[in-house]
Design a protein around this motif. Structure first.
Motif, PDB file in Angstrom:
ATOM      1  N   ALA A   1       5.954  -6.248  -5.398  1.00  0.00           N
ATOM      2  CA  ALA A   1       6.750  -5.222  -4.710  1.00  0.00           C
ATOM      3  C   ALA A   1       8.205  -5.160  -5.159  1.00  0.00           C
ATOM      4  N   VAL A   2       8.805  -6.320  -5.372  1.00  0.00           N
ATOM      5  CA  VAL A   2      10.262  -6.346  -5.592  1.00  0.00           C
ATOM      6  C   VAL A   2      10.684  -5.512  -6.816  1.00  0.00           C
ATOM      7  N   PRO A   3      10.064  -5.714  -8.004  1.00  0.00           N
ATOM      8  CA  PRO A   3      10.542  -4.926  -9.150  1.00  0.00           C
ATOM      9  C   PRO A   3      10.415  -3.423  -8.920  1.00  0.00           C
ATOM     10  N   ASP A   4       9.307  -2.988  -8.294  1.00  0.00           N
ATOM     11  CA  ASP A   4       9.118  -1.548  -8.068  1.00  0.00           C
ATOM     12  C   ASP A   4      10.162  -0.988  -7.111  1.00  0.00           C
ATOM     13  N   LEU A   5      10.396  -1.710  -6.028  1.00  0.00           N
ATOM     14  CA  LEU A   5      11.364  -1.220  -5.036  1.00  0.00           C
ATOM     15  C   LEU A   5      12.772  -1.238  -5.613  1.00  0.00           C
ATOM     16  N   GLU A   6      13.086  -2.302  -6.340  1.00  0.00           N
ATOM     17  CA  GLU A   6      14.432  -2.380  -6.952  1.00  0.00           C
ATOM     18  C   GLU A   6      14.646  -1.229  -7.928  1.00  0.00           C
ATOM     19  N   LYS A   7      13.606  -0.974  -8.710  1.00  0.00           N
ATOM     20  CA  LYS A   7      13.732   0.092  -9.702  1.00  0.00           C
ATOM     21  C   LYS A   7      13.945   1.442  -9.003  1.00  0.00           C
ATOM     22  N   ALA A   8      13.178   1.652  -7.935  1.00  0.00           N
ATOM     23  CA  ALA A   8      13.308   2.926  -7.208  1.00  0.00           C
ATOM     24  C   ALA A   8      14.720   3.083  -6.640  1.00  0.00           C
ATOM     25  N   ILE A   9      15.257   2.010  -6.106  1.00  0.00           N
ATOM     26  CA  ILE A   9      16.603   2.104  -5.516  1.00  0.00           C
ATOM     27  C   ILE A   9      17.642   2.384  -6.605  1.00  0.00           C
ATOM     28  N   ARG A  10      17.444   1.782  -7.754  1.00  0.00           N
ATOM     29  CA  ARG A  10      18.455   1.952  -8.807  1.00  0.00           C
ATOM     30  C   ARG A  10      18.335   3.279  -9.545  1.00  0.00           C
ATOM     31  N   LYS A  11      17.078   3.725  -9.720  1.00  0.00           N
ATOM     32  CA  LYS A  11      16.877   4.889 -10.590  1.00  0.00           C
ATOM     33  C   LYS A  11      16.858   6.229  -9.846  1.00  0.00           C
TER      34      LYS A  11
ATOM     35  N   LYS B   1       0.832  -1.206   0.000  1.00  0.00           N
ATOM     36  CA  LYS B   1       0.000   0.000   0.000  1.00  0.00           C
ATOM     37  C   LYS B   1       0.864   1.252   0.000  1.00  0.00           C
ATOM     38  N   LYS B   2       1.914   1.210   0.791  1.00  0.00           N
ATOM     39  CA  LYS B   2       2.813   2.380   0.862  1.00  0.00           C
ATOM     40  C   LYS B   2       3.500   2.626  -0.468  1.00  0.00           C
ATOM     41  N   CYS B   3       3.658   1.553  -1.256  1.00  0.00           N
ATOM     42  CA  CYS B   3       4.292   1.701  -2.571  1.00  0.00           C
ATOM     43  C   CYS B   3       3.248   2.036  -3.637  1.00  0.00           C
ATOM     44  N   GLY B   4       2.003   2.245  -3.193  1.00  0.00           N
ATOM     45  CA  GLY B   4       0.943   2.564  -4.148  1.00  0.00           C
ATOM     46  C   GLY B   4       0.575   1.370  -5.010  1.00  0.00           C
ATOM     47  N   LEU B   5       0.802   0.182  -4.483  1.00  0.00           N
ATOM     48  CA  LEU B   5       0.496  -1.030  -5.256  1.00  0.00           C
ATOM     49  C   LEU B   5      -0.748  -1.692  -4.673  1.00  0.00           C
ATOM     50  N   GLN B   6      -1.440  -2.429  -5.543  1.00  0.00           N
ATOM     51  CA  GLN B   6      -2.668  -3.072  -5.107  1.00  0.00           C
ATOM     52  C   GLN B   6      -2.339  -4.238  -4.190  1.00  0.00           C
ATOM     53  N   CYS B   7      -3.124  -4.369  -3.136  1.00  0.00           N
ATOM     54  CA  CYS B   7      -2.938  -5.548  -2.308  1.00  0.00           C
ATOM     55  C   CYS B   7      -4.236  -6.329  -2.248  1.00  0.00           C
ATOM     56  N   GLU B   8      -4.092  -7.582  -1.875  1.00  0.00           N
ATOM     57  CA  GLU B   8      -5.275  -8.430  -1.766  1.00  0.00           C
ATOM     58  C   GLU B   8      -6.159  -7.916  -0.639  1.00  0.00           C
ATOM     59  N   GLY B   9      -7.434  -8.193  -0.728  1.00  0.00           N
ATOM     60  CA  GLY B   9      -8.341  -7.763   0.336  1.00  0.00           C
ATOM     61  C   GLY B   9      -9.335  -6.744  -0.170  1.00  0.00           C
ATOM     62  N   ALA B  10     -10.314  -6.442   0.663  1.00  0.00           N
ATOM     63  CA  ALA B  10     -11.441  -5.625   0.238  1.00  0.00           C
ATOM     64  C   ALA B  10     -11.046  -4.197  -0.144  1.00  0.00           C
ATOM     65  N   THR B  11     -10.164  -3.578   0.661  1.00  0.00           N
ATOM     66  CA  THR B  11      -9.858  -2.171   0.419  1.00  0.00           C
ATOM     67  C   THR B  11      -9.204  -1.954  -0.934  1.00  0.00           C
ATOM     68  N   ALA B  12      -8.451  -2.945  -1.363  1.00  0.00           N
ATOM     69  CA  ALA B  12      -7.757  -2.812  -2.648  1.00  0.00           C
ATOM     70  C   ALA B  12      -8.745  -2.785  -3.813  1.00  0.00           C
ATOM     71  N   MET B  13      -9.898  -3.371  -3.599  1.00  0.00           N
ATOM     72  CA  MET B  13     -10.861  -3.472  -4.684  1.00  0.00           C
ATOM     73  C   MET B  13     -11.739  -2.210  -4.782  1.00  0.00           C
ATOM     74  N   GLU B  14     -11.675  -1.374  -3.754  1.00  0.00           N
ATOM     75  CA  GLU B  14     -12.523  -0.183  -3.772  1.00  0.00           C
ATOM     76  C   GLU B  14     -12.070   0.761  -4.878  1.00  0.00           C
TER      77      GLU B  14
END
Lengths: 420, 198
Positions: free
Chosen positions: A289-299, A212-225
């Motif tokens: 999560a991993v590709p997004d976080l890795e990209k952020a660290i590298r870029k 959620k902190k990375c602005g990514l969808q997570c499983e569960g009800a809130t993500a579907m809103e």
């Protein structure tokens, strides 16, 4: 001194009270506790200013001295202290929460005096927990197992977060002892299994929070809103503050390391994680999560290049721990029963194949997993144990693994070696 | 500040542990020192015993000199422990100083640390004075006699102590370290996420 060959919880002792008059009371009694006033632990100061170092040393020496005193107490007096001295458990808990860990961000090297007292406390805290996890110290000194289970549970001598802290702080070189301790705690007090069951959803929530902190969808009800049009866009790993990104990576690194250390030392806990769908949630978290976080660290632009390097290492370490945790869970919940030839081998084999199949869409995770623990090895083991296994299905699976390698553009290490 | 931890989240958001702030102090250093002084006072050696020990078997002139030294020691203890404390606390401090300096000829780092640990910050002149004073007190006494005297008094208190638990445990100080799959420079990962068609 309490009498021998009777469990501590049934012993009576006669001693003189404050008025000087003799009286008989249970060996485990609050009046037998010493007013020692344990002080809470404070970690070594980060900036190392002399005044702060001095304060740390003073605190630390009190703790070292008090724990040394505690460990030298006879069995009955030790347990009176554990059960009735609130300051002792607070001191121990503060160490578990605040002591520096091998995985923490590198700080200034400790001065010899600080390092020395830190080592003394580190060992004394472990030995204290070891003693508290032991219901039978000798033939003469023991507690009825059921009573021991009640004492440690009702007084929060151990709880799930403390057990996880113990694993990550002491597990590297003391895994066998820790295994025995935790096994004994869970055996004498099965309520810890219920607590573990209650804890796993919170662990899963931690991963959802990171997504959620990375602005990514997570499983569960809130993500579907659906998102409101005027709602502010959630920051991503690329747009959040650098401090927040660093905190997220540190959090992920600590979480994955802690879970792995715990399951590695106490594999009996694997079934609790398994029953909460950890084996499907972890790979999907990894993939998201991993590709997004890795990209952020590298870029992203880092003023401090050493921080960037450190975050990358932590991210890579977290990936390794997630892969290893998945392997541990698969091994203990599916593979092990098959290799041991337990009943319902077919069901376990079916479950294992089902999990591998569910990994196929998670290409990045699948490739990292296969790189560490070749799936073909496990399939081969499976075929040896259960020759009736469906060959078309295993072939499909192995082809899926190959196509994941192709799709991610990575090559197996041995292929690289052969082509060079 | 402590880095974010999984177990911190579990302590905050699950119901399996006692909610406590690890930094909250039930006792501060001042309270701890007072407790430590109380415990020390209960360990068997008292000021009266020291006074008696230093005066017995001595002729009158030496007894007079010892009495003066003991007064000086009490005065130094008063400066170290603080004048606001009662006679009992001051005498207890004097016992501590006697025990600390009975086999020392100067105030070293260890002695300074021990006094500070017991009483907090103190004037170094008082420590110097007590060290010199104790040296003069024990000078006329036989070698080993003072240590035997202290040991005898202490052993009455320590009769209950058992052997330390875990002394034979083979403890490892190893800590988990970062174990990355690859370094930043060595990574050949694609920059963009890979979209896959099925």
């Amino acid at each position: 001194m309490a009498c021998a060959r009777v469990p501590l919880d049934e012993q009576q002792v006669t001693e003189s009270g404050s008025s000087g008059k003799e009286r008989t009371l249970p060996a485990l009694h609050p009046d037998r506790k010493e007013e020692r006033c344990f002080v809470p632990y404070k970690p070594p100061p980060e900036d190392g200013s002399p005044a702060e170092v001095e304060e740390f040393l003073e605190h630390a020496r009190f703790i070292a001295e008090d724990l040394e005193w505690l460990l030298a107490l006879p069995h009955d007096k030790f347990w009176c202290q554990v059960v009735f001295d609130e300051s002792l458990l607070r001191c121990l808990d503060s160490y578990l929460q605040l002591a520096p860990r091998g995985l923490d961000l590198g700080t200034l090297p400790l001065s010899p005096a600080v390092a020395d007292v830190q080592r003394t406390i580190h060992k004394a805290v472990f030995l204290t927990f070891l003693r508290m996890a032991t219901h039978k110290e000798s033939k003469e000194h023991f507690i009825t197992p059921a009573v021991f289970g009640e004492i440690i549970y009702n007084n929060f001598v151990f709880d799930i977060p403390k057990i996880l802290d113990l694993c990550v702080l002491f597990g590297k070189g003391n895994s066998q002892l820790l295994h025995k301790m935790i096994e004994n705690i869970f055996t004498q007090q099965p309520a810890y299994y219920s607590d573990l069951e209650e804890t796993v959803p919170t662990v899963l929530q931690v991963f959802d929070t990171i997504l959620k902190k990375c602005g990514l969808q997570c499983e569960g009800a809130t993500a579907m809103e659906p998102m409101k049009l005027n709602e502010q866009k959630q920051p991503t790993a690329m747009s959040m503050k650098l401090e927040e990104l660093a905190d997220l990576v540190l959090y992920l690194c600590d979480s994955t390391s802690t879970i792995h250390a715990f399951l590695d030392i106490f594999p009996a806990a694997c079934s609790s994680f398994h029953s909460h769908g950890f084996l499907s949630r972890l790979p999907s978290f990894y993939e998201a999560a991993v590709p997004d976080l890795e990209k952020a660290i590298r870029k992203r632009s880092f003023d401090d290049k050493s921080l960037q390097e450190d975050l990358w290492k932590r991210m890579s370490h977290s990936c390794r721990k997630m892969v290893e945790t998945t392997h541990l869970l698969l091994h203990h919940t599916c593979l092990q029963p098959i290799l041991e030839g337990r009943e319902n081998m077919q069901t376990f084999a079916e479950e294992l194949l089902q999990y591998f199949t569910s990994f196929l869409p998670e290409k990045r995770f699948l490739v990292d997993y296969d790189d560490e623990f070749p799936i073909s090895d496990d399939i081969s083991l499976l075929q040896q144990a259960l020759p009736v296994i469906d060959e078309t299905r295993t072939l499909y699976l192995l082809q899926g693994v190959e196509s994941a390698w192709d799709a991610t553009g990575r090559r197996r290490p041995q292929t690289e070696g052969a082509s060079s | 500040m402590s880095p974010p931890r999984l177990t911190g989240a579990l302590r905050s958001f699950s119901n399996v542990s006692k909610r406590e702030d690890p930094t909250e102090q039930l006792y501060d250093l001042k309270a701890k020192r007072i407790k430590r002084q109380e415990l020390f006072a209960r360990e068997g050696l008292t000021w009266q015993k020291i006074v008696h020990f230093c005066s017995e078997h001595q002729d009158k002139a030496k007894q007079q000199a010892a009495s003066e030294e003991l007064k000086t020691l009490i005065q130094a203890a008063k400066e170290i422990v603080g004048a606001e404390h009662g006679q009992e606390a001051i005498e207890c401090a004097a016992v501590f100083l006697f025990e600390t300096f009975q086999n020392k000829d100067h105030v070293g780092t260890e002695e300074t640390r021990a006094i500070k640990q017991m009483f907090g910050p103190f004037p170094s002149s008082a420590a110097e004075a007590s060290c010199a004073c104790v040296a003069r007190l024990v000078a006329p006494l036989d070698d080993g006699k003072v240590e035997d005297f202290i040991k005898t008094q202490r052993s009455r208190y320590h009769y209950q102590r058992g052997s330390t638990f875990g002394r034979n445990v083979n403890f490892s100080y190893d800590l988990y370290k970062l174990d990355p799959l690859e370094d930043l420079q060595g990574s050949d990962l694609d920059d963009e996420r890979v979209d896959v068609d099925f």
